[in-house]
Design a protein around this motif. Structure first.
Motif, PDB file in Angstrom:
ATOM      1  N   HIS A  58      -6.410 -15.550  -5.158  1.00 56.07           N
ATOM      2  CA  HIS A  58      -6.721 -14.247  -5.758  1.00 56.07           C
ATOM      3  C   HIS A  58      -5.989 -13.174  -4.960  1.00 56.07           C
ATOM      4  O   HIS A  58      -6.022 -13.164  -3.731  1.00 56.07           O
ATOM      5  CB  HIS A  58      -8.227 -13.990  -5.735  1.00 56.07           C
ATOM      6  N   CYS A  59      -5.297 -12.288  -5.647  1.00 60.82           N
ATOM      7  CA  CYS A  59      -4.503 -11.235  -4.993  1.00 60.82           C
ATOM      8  C   CYS A  59      -4.894  -9.867  -5.519  1.00 60.82           C
ATOM      9  O   CYS A  59      -5.147  -9.696  -6.711  1.00 60.82           O
ATOM     10  CB  CYS A  59      -3.010 -11.420  -5.283  1.00 60.82           C
ATOM     11  N   ARG A  60      -4.908  -8.919  -4.607  1.00 58.22           N
ATOM     12  CA  ARG A  60      -4.965  -7.495  -4.965  1.00 58.22           C
ATOM     13  C   ARG A  60      -3.581  -6.948  -4.682  1.00 58.22           C
ATOM     14  O   ARG A  60      -3.066  -7.078  -3.571  1.00 58.22           O
ATOM     15  CB  ARG A  60      -6.004  -6.758  -4.130  1.00 58.22           C
ATOM     16  N   GLU A 116      -5.239  -6.832 -10.115  1.00 60.20           N
ATOM     17  CA  GLU A 116      -5.928  -8.028  -9.637  1.00 60.20           C
ATOM     18  C   GLU A 116      -5.282  -9.235 -10.310  1.00 60.20           C
ATOM     19  O   GLU A 116      -5.112  -9.251 -11.529  1.00 60.20           O
ATOM     20  CB  GLU A 116      -7.410  -7.980 -10.001  1.00 60.20           C
ATOM     21  N   CYS A 117      -4.916 -10.239  -9.530  1.00 62.81           N
ATOM     22  CA  CYS A 117      -4.344 -11.478 -10.064  1.00 62.81           C
ATOM     23  C   CYS A 117      -5.179 -12.650  -9.577  1.00 62.81           C
ATOM     24  O   CYS A 117      -5.532 -12.710  -8.406  1.00 62.81           O
ATOM     25  CB  CYS A 117      -2.906 -11.667  -9.590  1.00 62.81           C
ATOM     26  N   HIS A 118      -5.464 -13.560 -10.470  1.00 60.86           N
ATOM     27  CA  HIS A 118      -6.155 -14.786 -10.103  1.00 60.86           C
ATOM     28  C   HIS A 118      -5.121 -15.840  -9.724  1.00 60.86           C
ATOM     29  O   HIS A 118      -3.960 -15.756 -10.122  1.00 60.86           O
ATOM     30  CB  HIS A 118      -7.003 -15.285 -11.273  1.00 60.86           C
ATOM     31  N   LEU A 137      -1.848  -6.457  -1.149  1.00 63.42           N
ATOM     32  CA  LEU A 137      -2.894  -5.883  -0.307  1.00 63.42           C
ATOM     33  C   LEU A 137      -3.801  -6.970   0.261  1.00 63.42           C
ATOM     34  O   LEU A 137      -4.271  -6.868   1.392  1.00 63.42           O
ATOM     35  CB  LEU A 137      -3.727  -4.866  -1.102  1.00 63.42           C
ATOM     36  N   SER A 138      -4.046  -8.004  -0.546  1.00 56.72           N
ATOM     37  CA  SER A 138      -4.817  -9.157  -0.077  1.00 56.72           C
ATOM     38  C   SER A 138      -4.421 -10.370  -0.900  1.00 56.72           C
ATOM     39  O   SER A 138      -3.956 -10.236  -2.029  1.00 56.72           O
ATOM     40  CB  SER A 138      -6.325  -8.899  -0.191  1.00 56.72           C
ATOM     41  N   CYS A 194      -7.488   4.322  -2.305  1.00 54.28           N
ATOM     42  CA  CYS A 194      -7.533   3.247  -1.318  1.00 54.28           C
ATOM     43  C   CYS A 194      -8.611   3.537  -0.287  1.00 54.28           C
ATOM     44  O   CYS A 194      -8.846   4.692   0.063  1.00 54.28           O
ATOM     45  CB  CYS A 194      -6.200   3.114  -0.586  1.00 54.28           C
ATOM     46  N   VAL A 214      -4.229   5.617  -7.598  1.00 52.38           N
ATOM     47  CA  VAL A 214      -4.908   4.600  -6.803  1.00 52.38           C
ATOM     48  C   VAL A 214      -5.704   5.272  -5.701  1.00 52.38           C
ATOM     49  O   VAL A 214      -5.182   6.107  -4.967  1.00 52.38           O
ATOM     50  CB  VAL A 214      -3.879   3.622  -6.174  1.00 52.38           C
ATOM     51  N   THR A 269      -7.108   0.441   4.117  1.00 50.62           N
ATOM     52  CA  THR A 269      -5.965   0.045   3.293  1.00 50.62           C
ATOM     53  C   THR A 269      -4.869   1.097   3.384  1.00 50.62           C
ATOM     54  O   THR A 269      -3.692   0.781   3.497  1.00 50.62           O
ATOM     55  CB  THR A 269      -6.392  -0.145   1.818  1.00 50.62           C
ATOM     56  N   LEU A 304      -3.590  -0.423  -9.087  1.00 45.08           N
ATOM     57  CA  LEU A 304      -4.092  -1.629  -8.436  1.00 45.08           C
ATOM     58  C   LEU A 304      -4.154  -2.724  -9.489  1.00 45.08           C
ATOM     59  O   LEU A 304      -4.626  -2.494 -10.599  1.00 45.08           O
ATOM     60  CB  LEU A 304      -5.483  -1.408  -7.848  1.00 45.08           C
TER      61      LEU A 304
END
Length: 148
Positions: A105-107, A38-40, A59-60, A5, A3, A9, A36
């Protein structure tokens, strides 16, 4: 699987209780084994009952921890940036005790438990921090039960 960053971050991760006591070099080594994700909104990075040993750090975005009770799924906690989930299965090597669903949405930073234990110096610090986190959660749950 490494990863990369952004500097901000990276600095955020160093300030998290989960990574307390890790040097910048140790965190970089751990990130070298991370992914990393990504999730919706509506995605499930973790489902109750699954066998998995990944630890996630948000992370977000926001996610909710959901537990099934009497065939109804209830959100028991909302999580945001800097918070982690998946630590219980990592420690116990048992199936997931709850589901985690992305609210927005998530990171996510995903750490593989099998990779973590390959570095005893890092894993001992990380497991110590997880023990502290779980103790805090247990203390909070006890207070809720006794104080109402």
């Amino acid at each position: 699987m490494s990863v990369h960053c952004e500097p901000e971050t990276y600095q955020l991760l160093l300030r998290l209780d989960l990574f307390k006591g890790l040097s910048e070099d140790e965190l970089a080594r751990m990130l070298g084994q991370a992914e990393l994700v990504e999730c919706h909104a509506g995605d499930y990075p973790i489902r109750e009952g699954e066998q998995d040993k990944h630890l996630f750090v948000i992370l977000s975005g926001k996610a909710g921890i959901y537990k099934r009770s009497l065939s109804v799924q209830k959100m028991i906690k909302e999580l945001g940036p800097g918070e982690c989930f998946g630590e219980m299965s990592l420690i116990e090597c048992r199936s997931r005790s709850a589901s985690v669903k992305a609210i927005s949405h998530c990171r996510l930073l995903r750490l593989d438990g099998d990779q973590i234990v390959r570095f005893p110096d890092l894993s001992s610090k990380l497991f110590h921090n997880i023990a502290r986190l779980l103790s805090q959660r247990l203390r909070h749950a006890n207070d809720l039960m006794t104080l109402g």
